[in-house]
Design an enzyme around this catalytic site. Structure first.
Site, PDB file in Angstrom:
ATOM      1  N   LYS A 177      -1.366  55.092 -47.961  1.00 39.48           N
ATOM      2  CA  LYS A 177      -2.593  54.639 -47.290  1.00 39.48           C
ATOM      3  C   LYS A 177      -2.294  54.608 -45.799  1.00 39.48           C
ATOM      4  O   LYS A 177      -1.689  53.659 -45.293  1.00 39.48           O
ATOM      5  CB  LYS A 177      -2.954  53.240 -47.811  1.00 39.48           C
ATOM      6  CG  LYS A 177      -4.430  52.909 -47.848  1.00 39.48           C
ATOM      7  CD  LYS A 177      -5.102  52.901 -46.510  1.00 39.48           C
ATOM      8  CE  LYS A 177      -4.718  51.710 -45.666  1.00 39.48           C
ATOM      9  NZ  LYS A 177      -5.204  51.820 -44.260  1.00 39.48           N
ATOM     10  N   GLU A 252       8.762  47.009 -42.483  1.00 41.42           N
ATOM     11  CA  GLU A 252       9.207  47.388 -41.133  1.00 41.42           C
ATOM     12  C   GLU A 252       8.129  46.886 -40.183  1.00 41.42           C
ATOM     13  O   GLU A 252       7.019  47.429 -40.162  1.00 41.42           O
ATOM     14  CB  GLU A 252       9.329  48.909 -41.017  1.00 41.42           C
ATOM     15  CG  GLU A 252      10.346  49.519 -41.944  1.00 41.42           C
ATOM     16  CD  GLU A 252      11.781  49.304 -41.519  1.00 41.42           C
ATOM     17  OE1 GLU A 252      12.013  48.598 -40.516  1.00 41.42           O
ATOM     18  OE2 GLU A 252      12.661  49.831 -42.199  1.00 41.42           O
ATOM     19  N   CYS A 286       7.546  50.676 -32.225  1.00 39.97           N
ATOM     20  CA  CYS A 286       8.018  49.373 -32.694  1.00 39.97           C
ATOM     21  C   CYS A 286       9.297  48.980 -31.986  1.00 39.97           C
ATOM     22  O   CYS A 286       9.566  47.820 -31.756  1.00 39.97           O
ATOM     23  CB  CYS A 286       8.243  49.428 -34.186  1.00 39.97           C
ATOM     24  SG  CYS A 286       9.295  50.792 -34.669  1.00 39.97           S
ATOM     25  N   GLU A 383       4.720  40.896 -28.536  1.00 37.41           N
ATOM     26  CA  GLU A 383       4.730  42.352 -28.592  1.00 37.41           C
ATOM     27  C   GLU A 383       3.446  42.892 -27.958  1.00 37.41           C
ATOM     28  O   GLU A 383       2.351  42.632 -28.454  1.00 37.41           O
ATOM     29  CB  GLU A 383       4.815  42.824 -30.048  1.00 37.41           C
ATOM     30  CG  GLU A 383       4.950  44.327 -30.161  1.00 37.41           C
ATOM     31  CD  GLU A 383       4.972  44.819 -31.602  1.00 37.41           C
ATOM     32  OE1 GLU A 383       4.143  44.356 -32.408  1.00 37.41           O
ATOM     33  OE2 GLU A 383       5.811  45.668 -31.917  1.00 37.41           O
TER      34      GLU A 383
HETATM   35  P1  NAD Z   1      -1.380  46.913 -38.816  1.00 39.18           P
HETATM   36  O1  NAD Z   1      -0.508  45.871 -39.413  1.00 39.18           O
HETATM   37  O2  NAD Z   1      -2.650  46.542 -38.199  1.00 39.18           O
HETATM   38  O3  NAD Z   1      -1.737  48.039 -39.893  1.00 39.18           O
HETATM   39  C1  NAD Z   1      -0.725  48.718 -40.639  1.00 39.18           C
HETATM   40  C2  NAD Z   1      -1.340  49.260 -41.917  1.00 39.18           C
HETATM   41  O4  NAD Z   1      -1.689  48.169 -42.773  1.00 39.18           O
HETATM   42  C3  NAD Z   1      -2.624  50.071 -41.726  1.00 39.18           C
HETATM   43  O5  NAD Z   1      -2.595  51.174 -42.621  1.00 39.18           O
HETATM   44  C4  NAD Z   1      -3.710  49.080 -42.121  1.00 39.18           C
HETATM   45  O6  NAD Z   1      -4.893  49.687 -42.597  1.00 39.18           O
HETATM   46  C5  NAD Z   1      -3.033  48.330 -43.249  1.00 39.18           C
HETATM   47  N1  NAD Z   1      -3.558  46.989 -43.532  1.00 39.18           N
HETATM   48  C6  NAD Z   1      -4.324  46.194 -42.756  1.00 39.18           C
HETATM   49  N2  NAD Z   1      -4.547  45.004 -43.374  1.00 39.18           N
HETATM   50  C7  NAD Z   1      -3.893  45.055 -44.548  1.00 39.18           C
HETATM   51  C8  NAD Z   1      -3.688  44.123 -45.613  1.00 39.18           C
HETATM   52  N3  NAD Z   1      -4.224  42.891 -45.592  1.00 39.18           N
HETATM   53  N4  NAD Z   1      -2.925  44.501 -46.655  1.00 39.18           N
HETATM   54  C9  NAD Z   1      -2.342  45.732 -46.691  1.00 39.18           C
HETATM   55  N5  NAD Z   1      -2.498  46.651 -45.717  1.00 39.18           N
HETATM   56  C10 NAD Z   1      -3.252  46.315 -44.652  1.00 39.18           C
HETATM   57  O7  NAD Z   1      -0.404  47.667 -37.772  1.00 39.18           O
HETATM   58  P2  NAD Z   1      -0.799  48.796 -36.732  1.00 39.18           P
HETATM   59  O8  NAD Z   1      -1.582  48.152 -35.632  1.00 39.18           O
HETATM   60  O9  NAD Z   1      -1.355  49.977 -37.443  1.00 39.18           O
HETATM   61  O10 NAD Z   1       0.640  49.221 -36.183  1.00 39.18           O
HETATM   62  C11 NAD Z   1       1.248  48.633 -35.093  1.00 39.18           C
HETATM   63  C12 NAD Z   1       2.310  47.643 -35.553  1.00 39.18           C
HETATM   64  O11 NAD Z   1       3.255  48.312 -36.376  1.00 39.18           O
HETATM   65  C13 NAD Z   1       3.111  47.080 -34.411  1.00 39.18           C
HETATM   66  O12 NAD Z   1       3.283  45.682 -34.582  1.00 39.18           O
HETATM   67  C14 NAD Z   1       4.448  47.780 -34.512  1.00 39.18           C
HETATM   68  O13 NAD Z   1       5.525  47.095 -33.972  1.00 39.18           O
HETATM   69  C15 NAD Z   1       4.568  47.974 -35.980  1.00 39.18           C
HETATM   70  N6  NAD Z   1       5.488  49.085 -36.254  1.00 39.18           N
HETATM   71  C16 NAD Z   1       6.713  48.816 -36.823  1.00 39.18           C
HETATM   72  C17 NAD Z   1       7.617  49.838 -37.049  1.00 39.18           C
HETATM   73  C18 NAD Z   1       8.973  49.585 -37.644  1.00 39.18           C
HETATM   74  O14 NAD Z   1       9.582  50.513 -38.155  1.00 39.18           O
HETATM   75  N7  NAD Z   1       9.470  48.371 -37.631  1.00 39.18           N
HETATM   76  C19 NAD Z   1       7.276  51.143 -36.723  1.00 39.18           C
HETATM   77  C20 NAD Z   1       6.024  51.376 -36.160  1.00 39.18           C
HETATM   78  C21 NAD Z   1       5.142  50.330 -35.948  1.00 39.18           C
END
Ligand code: NAD
Length: 490
Positions: A177, A252, A286, A383
């Site tokens: 997803k 992650e 990230c 962040e």
């Molecule tokens: P997000 O948490 O808003 O969304 C991530 C995913 O989760 C999306 O596909 C979203 O549709 C889905 N989602 C949203 N609500 C959900 C729920 N209740 N249950 C399950 N899935 C749900 O994150 P984002 O804004 O897309 O990404 C940015 C964040 O990701 C930043 O905080 C960044 O640091 C982190 N990130 C971490 C890594 C790592 O490897 N540690 C890598 C890249 C990004």
């Protein structure tokens, strides 16, 4: 407005729209225009995809040897290489990241599939010494089952592959997803699955214009494991859903990574590492090295070098050959970054360079920004996920470590010094899953990646990355065929 590109989900091997027939348009952050029409899947599409993944696990895929899975992973790697330009283009249209960076990333992405193909035919159990001579005991390493992979909008295919490659090598099936903000490239990737000879239903992709569909997948009773990359706030919800179902979860999450610079460092190299760490990919990684912890004697000189390079960064069209920084990936993120800049001003930060949006360019552009701040300032603690570097000073090594570790996150960090003793000493004391010495922002299929604290649970990549997709089964074989006392053990 030009015609929208049409992309399909993949469920049970079939390219498909949402059962409801709904779609949504995904926006190009450089032009501000929609560029593709994406199926707006619902919970019923997730149910169908999980059902297809279960059927594939119980079918041909579940019977396939690791050698046969490896061959398919290698074919998939080749196909990704052949389609790197198209996949990079899809990713740039969705995220505004630089085409030349994404092309390089996509050309290297096959490396993850080759690496895990190399492990797929080496999944070994063990023969275990038995306390009783009448038993042969051995272990089998079996796929954990149906995996839910939920991914964010920055580097969607890279972060997806950190899950898909080991999951397929282990023999799992998967429902992906992607983020509603950048779903295009994952749908482009789905087009390659059949060509790689991977049976129908092994890889499924459901797109949706809401996080609720992700929540349905994370809590689905037909799922055996959740692999999530995204924000810490969503990660907590995913972890709670997984805990309720007793699914293992790999998380992650976010970061606020320190770059610690000692006075003996090569300041030019450190400045370059800081630029790579926080301005490359417009700071939307990230592992962004967004907290500069610098010795007070070299603060002014280092900040001057970084600000000078920041002033030369060419902002513009992500497809431009000499562009160095594209826009922020979407309106929500743009507003968030601009909000952090005004908070920084209110809290008294010194703006060394930048500090504003760049409205003259259209799109969601923010200036590369260098700030000198107090350790208590919001921009030093939270962040931002944008091109914003916040610097504080230290006086001695203990002070530096204290400042570096004063965060609930623990994803990455760096130490810049020419003193080999100090380099390793400080690397050992930084609380983070990855520490670079005199470098920043390097990852590889063979090297574990993941976070301490609020940055997540578990590690992706590396030899042990496959363990997250395997269960261990112990098998006891009675060797004599004799009948035993049913009221004693053994
Ligand atoms: P997000 O948490 O808003 O969304 C991530 C995913 O989760 C999306 O596909 C979203 O549709 C889905 N989602 C949203 N609500 C959900 C729920 N209740 N249950 C399950 N899935 C749900 O994150 P984002 O804004 O897309 O990404 C940015 C964040 O990701 C930043 O905080 C960044 O640091 C982190 N990130 C971490 C890594 C790592 O490897 N540690 C890598 C890249 C990004």
């Amino acid at each position: 407005m030009s015609e929208l590109e049409q992309l399909s989900m993949l469920i049970g091997g079939k390219p498909t729209g949402a059962i409801s027939g709904r779609t949504f348009a995904t926006e190009n952050p450089y032009t501000g225009e929609p560029w593709a029409e994406i199926p707006d899947g619902g919970t019923e599409d997730i149910d169908a995809a999980v059902g297809a993944a279960r059927a594939a696990l119980d079918g041909e895929w579940g019977q396939m040897t690791g050698f046969a899975r490896a061959a398919r992973l290698r074919k998939l790697a080749e196909l990704i290489g052949e389609n790197a330009e198209r996949l990079a283009r899809l990713e740039v249209n969705d995220s505004g990241k630089l085409y030349r960076e994404m092309l390089g990333q996509l050309q290297g992405l096959g490396g993850w599939y080759h690496y895990y193909a190399g492990l797929a035919d080496k999944i070994e159990g063990a023969q275990i010494p038995s306390p009783n001579p009448n038993y042969l005991v051995y272990t089998r390493r079996e796929p954990v089952g149906v995996v839910a992979a939920i991914t964010p909008w920055n580097s969607p295919l890279l972060l997806m592959s950190w899950k898909v490659a080991p999951a397929l090598a282990a023999g799992c099936t998967i429902v992906i997803k992607p983020s509603e903000h950048a779903p295009g490239s994952t749908l482009g990737f789905a087009e390659l699955i059949k060509q790689a000879g991977i049976p129908d239903g092994v890889v499924n992709v459901v797109t949706a214009n809401s996080g609720e569909v992700g929540a349905h997948l994370a809590a689905h009773p037909g799922v055996d494991k959740v692999a999530f990359t995204g924000s810490t706030a969503t990660g907590r919800k995913v972890a709670a859903a997984a805990a309720e179902k007793l699914h293992p979860a790999t998380l992650e999450l976010g970061g606020k990574s320190p770059q610690v610079v000692f006075p003996d460092a090569d300041l030019q190299a450190a400045a370059n590492g800081l630029v790579a760490g926080v301005f490359a990919a417009t700071g939307q990684t990230c592992m962004a090295g967004s907290r500069l912890v610098v010795h007070e004697d070299v603060h002014d000189e280092l900040v001057r070098l970084v600000a000078e390079r920041a002033s030369q960064i060419k902002l513009g069209d992500p497809f431009g050959e000499d562009t160095e920084m594209g826009p922020v990936a979407n309106r929500m993120q743009y507003e968030k970054v601009v909000g952090y800049l005004s908070t920084a001003r209110e809290e008294g930060a010194t703006i060394e360079y930048g500090g504003s949006s760049e409205e003259s360019l259209g799109g969601y552009f923010v200036q590369p920004t260098v700030l000198s701040v107090k350790p208590t300032d919001t921009v030093f603690r939270e962040e931002v996920f944008g091109p914003v570097l916040a610097a504080v000073t230290f006086t001695d090594e203990d002070d530096a470590i204290k400042l570096a570790n004063d965060t609930p996150y623990g994803l990455a960090g760096a130490v810049w010094t020419k003193d080999v003793h100090r380099a390793h000493r400080v690397a050992a004391r930084i609380k983070a899953g990855s520490v670079w010495i005199n470098a920043y922002r390097v990852v590889a299929p063979s090297v574990p990646f993941g976070g301490f604290g609020d940055s997540g649970i578990g590690r992706e990549n590396g030899v042990h990355g496959i363990d997250a997709y395997l269960e261990t089964k112990a098998v006891w074989v009675e060797l004599t065929g004799g009948t035993r006392d049913p009221f004693t053990l053994g």
